[in-house]
Design a protein around this motif. Structure first.
Motif, PDB file in Angstrom:
ATOM      1  N   ALA A  65     -13.770  -8.328   3.821  1.00  0.00           N
ATOM      2  CA  ALA A  65     -13.760  -8.983   2.898  1.00  0.00           C
ATOM      3  C   ALA A  65     -12.994  -7.811   1.688  1.00  0.00           C
ATOM      4  O   ALA A  65     -12.449  -6.776   1.936  1.00  0.00           O
ATOM      5  CB  ALA A  65     -15.318  -7.910   2.368  1.00  0.00           C
ATOM      6  N   PRO A  66     -13.431  -8.584   0.504  1.00  0.00           N
ATOM      7  CA  PRO A  66     -11.916  -8.235  -0.545  1.00  0.00           C
ATOM      8  C   PRO A  66     -12.238  -6.082  -0.632  1.00  0.00           C
ATOM      9  O   PRO A  66     -10.955  -5.699  -0.471  1.00  0.00           O
ATOM     10  CB  PRO A  66     -12.196  -8.588  -1.834  1.00  0.00           C
ATOM     11  N   ASP A  67     -13.223  -5.885  -0.446  1.00  0.00           N
ATOM     12  CA  ASP A  67     -13.530  -4.089  -0.970  1.00  0.00           C
ATOM     13  C   ASP A  67     -12.990  -3.756   0.069  1.00  0.00           C
ATOM     14  O   ASP A  67     -13.073  -2.375   0.180  1.00  0.00           O
ATOM     15  CB  ASP A  67     -14.907  -3.939  -1.470  1.00  0.00           C
ATOM     16  N   GLU A  68     -12.526  -3.982   1.695  1.00  0.00           N
ATOM     17  CA  GLU A  68     -12.647  -3.705   2.650  1.00  0.00           C
ATOM     18  C   GLU A  68     -11.281  -3.766   3.209  1.00  0.00           C
ATOM     19  O   GLU A  68     -10.953  -3.225   4.389  1.00  0.00           O
ATOM     20  CB  GLU A  68     -13.218  -4.182   4.560  1.00  0.00           C
ATOM     21  N   ARG A  69     -10.522  -4.690   1.943  1.00  0.00           N
ATOM     22  CA  ARG A  69      -8.836  -5.133   2.254  1.00  0.00           C
ATOM     23  C   ARG A  69      -8.469  -2.547   2.368  1.00  0.00           C
ATOM     24  O   ARG A  69      -8.779  -2.531   1.078  1.00  0.00           O
ATOM     25  CB  ARG A  69      -8.689  -5.832   2.380  1.00  0.00           C
ATOM     26  N   VAL A  70      -7.219  -3.030   2.932  1.00  0.00           N
ATOM     27  CA  VAL A  70      -5.947  -1.953   1.930  1.00  0.00           C
ATOM     28  C   VAL A  70      -6.059  -1.904   1.060  1.00  0.00           C
ATOM     29  O   VAL A  70      -6.000  -3.636   0.332  1.00  0.00           O
ATOM     30  CB  VAL A  70      -4.794  -1.925   3.249  1.00  0.00           C
ATOM     31  N   ASP A  71      -5.465  -1.004   0.463  1.00  0.00           N
ATOM     32  CA  ASP A  71      -5.007  -0.996  -1.345  1.00  0.00           C
ATOM     33  C   ASP A  71      -3.907  -1.880  -1.415  1.00  0.00           C
ATOM     34  O   ASP A  71      -3.410  -1.994  -2.506  1.00  0.00           O
ATOM     35  CB  ASP A  71      -5.901  -0.213  -2.397  1.00  0.00           C
ATOM     36  N   ALA A  72      -3.098  -0.803   0.288  1.00  0.00           N
ATOM     37  CA  ALA A  72      -1.356  -1.331  -0.422  1.00  0.00           C
ATOM     38  C   ALA A  72      -0.565  -1.467   0.578  1.00  0.00           C
ATOM     39  O   ALA A  72      -1.436  -0.922   1.991  1.00  0.00           O
ATOM     40  CB  ALA A  72      -0.683  -0.448  -0.649  1.00  0.00           C
ATOM     41  N   VAL A  73       1.011  -2.816   1.368  1.00  0.00           N
ATOM     42  CA  VAL A  73       1.252  -2.197   1.909  1.00  0.00           C
ATOM     43  C   VAL A  73       2.917  -1.976   1.802  1.00  0.00           C
ATOM     44  O   VAL A  73       3.187  -2.293   0.790  1.00  0.00           O
ATOM     45  CB  VAL A  73       1.665  -3.873   2.471  1.00  0.00           C
ATOM     46  N   VAL A  74       2.891  -0.941   2.844  1.00  0.00           N
ATOM     47  CA  VAL A  74       4.043   0.134   2.668  1.00  0.00           C
ATOM     48  C   VAL A  74       5.389  -0.314   3.669  1.00  0.00           C
ATOM     49  O   VAL A  74       4.560  -0.452   4.764  1.00  0.00           O
ATOM     50  CB  VAL A  74       3.977   1.351   3.132  1.00  0.00           C
ATOM     51  N   ILE A  75       6.123  -1.631   3.222  1.00  0.00           N
ATOM     52  CA  ILE A  75       7.296  -2.303   4.141  1.00  0.00           C
ATOM     53  C   ILE A  75       8.380  -1.147   4.420  1.00  0.00           C
ATOM     54  O   ILE A  75       9.287  -0.672   3.051  1.00  0.00           O
ATOM     55  CB  ILE A  75       8.415  -3.309   3.462  1.00  0.00           C
ATOM     56  N   VAL A  76       9.037  -0.558   5.761  1.00  0.00           N
ATOM     57  CA  VAL A  76      10.052   0.235   5.957  1.00  0.00           C
ATOM     58  C   VAL A  76      11.051  -0.850   7.231  1.00  0.00           C
ATOM     59  O   VAL A  76      11.093   0.230   7.783  1.00  0.00           O
ATOM     60  CB  VAL A  76       9.725   1.259   6.233  1.00  0.00           C
ATOM     61  N   THR A  77      11.089  -1.584   7.069  1.00  0.00           N
ATOM     62  CA  THR A  77      11.554  -2.212   7.994  1.00  0.00           C
ATOM     63  C   THR A  77      12.409  -2.647   7.554  1.00  0.00           C
ATOM     64  O   THR A  77      13.226  -2.429   6.043  1.00  0.00           O
ATOM     65  CB  THR A  77      10.853  -4.249   7.737  1.00  0.00           C
ATOM     66  N   PRO A  78      14.110  -3.165   8.483  1.00  0.00           N
ATOM     67  CA  PRO A  78      15.351  -3.087   8.088  1.00  0.00           C
ATOM     68  C   PRO A  78      15.562  -4.446   7.657  1.00  0.00           C
ATOM     69  O   PRO A  78      14.229  -4.945   6.778  1.00  0.00           O
ATOM     70  CB  PRO A  78      15.872  -3.534   9.034  1.00  0.00           C
ATOM     71  N   THR A  79      16.646  -4.508   6.491  1.00  0.00           N
ATOM     72  CA  THR A  79      16.346  -5.390   4.943  1.00  0.00           C
ATOM     73  C   THR A  79      16.455  -7.298   5.145  1.00  0.00           C
ATOM     74  O   THR A  79      15.578  -7.818   4.852  1.00  0.00           O
ATOM     75  CB  THR A  79      17.714  -5.515   4.611  1.00  0.00           C
ATOM     76  N   ASP A  80      16.548  -7.539   6.289  1.00  0.00           N
ATOM     77  CA  ASP A  80      16.609  -9.333   6.977  1.00  0.00           C
ATOM     78  C   ASP A  80      14.877  -9.182   7.129  1.00  0.00           C
ATOM     79  O   ASP A  80      14.957 -10.242   6.133  1.00  0.00           O
ATOM     80  CB  ASP A  80      17.038  -9.485   7.821  1.00  0.00           C
ATOM     81  N   SER A  81      14.058  -8.574   7.541  1.00  0.00           N
ATOM     82  CA  SER A  81      12.736  -9.181   7.121  1.00  0.00           C
ATOM     83  C   SER A  81      12.256  -8.682   6.253  1.00  0.00           C
ATOM     84  O   SER A  81      10.833  -8.784   6.008  1.00  0.00           O
ATOM     85  CB  SER A  81      12.269  -8.420   8.462  1.00  0.00           C
ATOM     86  N   HIS A  82      12.845  -8.144   5.067  1.00  0.00           N
ATOM     87  CA  HIS A  82      11.819  -7.766   3.147  1.00  0.00           C
ATOM     88  C   HIS A  82      11.474  -8.695   3.038  1.00  0.00           C
ATOM     89  O   HIS A  82       9.860  -8.913   2.870  1.00  0.00           O
ATOM     90  CB  HIS A  82      12.807  -7.079   2.620  1.00  0.00           C
ATOM     91  N   PHE A  83      12.466  -9.662   2.929  1.00  0.00           N
ATOM     92  CA  PHE A  83      11.977 -10.849   1.861  1.00  0.00           C
ATOM     93  C   PHE A  83       9.909 -11.701   2.296  1.00  0.00           C
ATOM     94  O   PHE A  83       9.329 -11.876   2.091  1.00  0.00           O
ATOM     95  CB  PHE A  83      13.051 -12.162   1.345  1.00  0.00           C
ATOM     96  N   PRO A  84      10.706 -11.808   3.809  1.00  0.00           N
ATOM     97  CA  PRO A  84       9.630 -12.567   3.917  1.00  0.00           C
ATOM     98  C   PRO A  84       7.991 -12.166   3.777  1.00  0.00           C
ATOM     99  O   PRO A  84       7.601 -12.867   3.633  1.00  0.00           O
ATOM    100  CB  PRO A  84       9.685 -13.076   5.357  1.00  0.00           C
ATOM    101  N   ILE A  85       8.472 -10.906   4.603  1.00  0.00           N
ATOM    102  CA  ILE A  85       7.112 -10.258   4.498  1.00  0.00           C
ATOM    103  C   ILE A  85       6.744  -9.385   3.553  1.00  0.00           C
ATOM    104  O   ILE A  85       4.945  -9.730   2.494  1.00  0.00           O
ATOM    105  CB  ILE A  85       7.107  -8.815   5.139  1.00  0.00           C
ATOM    106  N   ALA A  86       7.302  -8.611   1.840  1.00  0.00           N
ATOM    107  CA  ALA A  86       6.717  -8.822   1.290  1.00  0.00           C
ATOM    108  C   ALA A  86       6.318 -10.475   0.238  1.00  0.00           C
ATOM    109  O   ALA A  86       5.528  -9.973  -0.889  1.00  0.00           O
ATOM    110  CB  ALA A  86       7.911  -8.329   0.295  1.00  0.00           C
ATOM    111  N   LEU A  87       7.027 -11.126  -0.175  1.00  0.00           N
ATOM    112  CA  LEU A  87       6.715 -12.756  -0.587  1.00  0.00           C
ATOM    113  C   LEU A  87       5.088 -12.842   0.167  1.00  0.00           C
ATOM    114  O   LEU A  87       4.535 -13.388  -0.533  1.00  0.00           O
ATOM    115  CB  LEU A  87       7.251 -13.577   0.071  1.00  0.00           C
TER     116      LEU A  87
END
Length: 393
Positions: free
Chosen positions: A79-101
């Motif tokens: 449910a929307p009120d049970e989801r995380v409020d933010a996602v923190v991405i700390v992977t190597p740069t090559d995976s930033h784009f697909p995850i962040a997008l």
């Protein structure tokens, strides 16, 4: 009538599992103010390591995932009120784009390490996705969180120095002065691998910080640059040394140096901004001091925690003057700004800019285009126009 304090925000982390330096830094910084707690994650690209890392950090099994795709799917199922409020991405740069997008397009607030992505085209797509979703998107240019950097920003932009004439920024490290990537060092391995780091090595890793520091403090836009990128360690695939001249819109000139082969140097980031009436100098290794050289008066040393600093600098301080603050606290200040923006948007109110003081997705996109422009300049051995809103040709 007493009101209950706001709940702590929930965040998920992608990457940053067991043995990852930067993941622990992010978690320590977030924990510093108690504003958010880690409740979910996909902490490694290897499913088994991801699950083991999550268990070590106390994640509940239902929130501990072997891949970022599984994390996204599970959060969307809540449910929307049970989801995380933010996602923190700390992977190597090559995976930033697909995850962040994927997370931004799904409406999740995101915080991502730098460099943001590999190409200007990817950056443009990510900026558009963030605008369409209305999500908060922070980029951890953590040096912007230092109180005395914020003090320098206020002094430069309020005209204390007069018109800026010269900017010199250096980021000197020595950890890659030898072929460390050939010894099994994980960090050196991916930082020097074009498949993972993209088209730039030292320029991308620390040169991006230097560009952002200049932009944050001065507010000046780079108009053109000429760069000389070198590979000083034999056999290295990416630059480990970068030098460039900058010309800013309005006429100021600059010098940017980013090198990871300065043997013996540790984390020597330094900035000097000179205007018509004076100069400011700041060093990351002595972050609690800002030196103001006056053209017509005595030199002044400003210190963190002093009552006469600007409000933005005062808000970034946690301890009384004389008690050193540093790297973790600067990271925490960036996160405090992100979380303030998340709370304000969720409440439908306009946030105080001094509260939501953090680098945005547009800053990260400009950094990617800066890298592309510098690489193109070095390859052509010529001055290049810098168009911060357009990918380099």
């Amino acid at each position: 009538m007493n009101q209950d304090p706001p709940r702590r925000l929930r965040y998920a982390m992608v990457g940053g599992g067991t043995g990852a330096f930067i993941g622990a830094v992010h978690r320590h910084a977030i924990a510093l103010d108690g504003l958010a707690e880690l409740t979910a994650g996909a902490l490694s690209a290897t499913p088994e390591k991801a699950i083991a890392s999550g268990r070590a950090l106390g994640l509940a099994e239902a929130h501990n995932h072997g891949s970022w795709q599984a994390l996204l799917e599970a959060e969307l199922a809540r449910a929307p009120d049970e989801r995380v409020d933010a996602v923190v991405i700390v992977t190597p740069t090559d995976s930033h784009f697909p995850i962040a997008l994927a997370f931004a397009a799904a409406g999740f607030n995101v915080v991502c390490d730098k460099p943001l992505v590999h190409t200007g085209a990817q950056a443009e797509q990510l900026v558009a996705a963030v605008a369409a979703s209305g999500a908060v998107f922070g980029v951890t240019y953590n040096y912007t969180g230092y109180p005395m950097v914020r003090q320098a920003r206020e002094m430069v932009r309020s005209g204390v120095l007069g018109a800026v004439r010269k900017v010199v920024v250096e980021y000197n490290q020595g950890w890659l002065a030898t072929a460390l990537e050939g010894t099994g060092n994980k960090q050196a391995g991916w930082r020097t691998d074009p498949a993972r780091s993209g088209i730039a090595g030292a320029l991308g890793d620390i040169g991006s910080h230097a560009e952002n520091l200049v932009s944050t403090v001065t507010g000046l836009a780079i108009a053109e640059l000429v760069a000389d990128l070198g590979r000083m360690v034999p056999g290295r695939a990416l630059d480990d040394d970068a030098s460039m001249l900058l010309r800013f819109a309005g006429g100021a000139h600059g010098v940017l140096i980013a090198s990871q082969v300065n043997a013996g140097k540790e984390n020597d980031l330094r900035l000097r901004v000179s205007g018509e009436r004076g100069t400011l100098e700041w060093r990351q290794e002595e972050p609690n001091r800002l030196v103001h050289y006056r053209h017509d008066g005595p030199t002044e040393i400003l210190t963190r925690g002093s009552p006469w600093l600007c409000e933005a600098a005062r808000r970034a301080v946690r301890l009384p003057s004389g008690h050193p603050e540093g790297f973790i606290e600067a990271f925490a200040n960036v996160y405090r700004g992100v979380f303030a923006d998340i709370r304000a948007r969720s409440a439908g109110v306009v946030v105080d800019p001094l509260e939501a003081d953090y680098p945005r997705v547009g800053d990260g996109a400009r950094g990617v285009r800066f890298i592309e422009c510098a690489v193109a300049s070095s390859a052509s051995r010529s001055w290049q126009r810098f168009e911060p809103d357009q990918p380099a040709g």
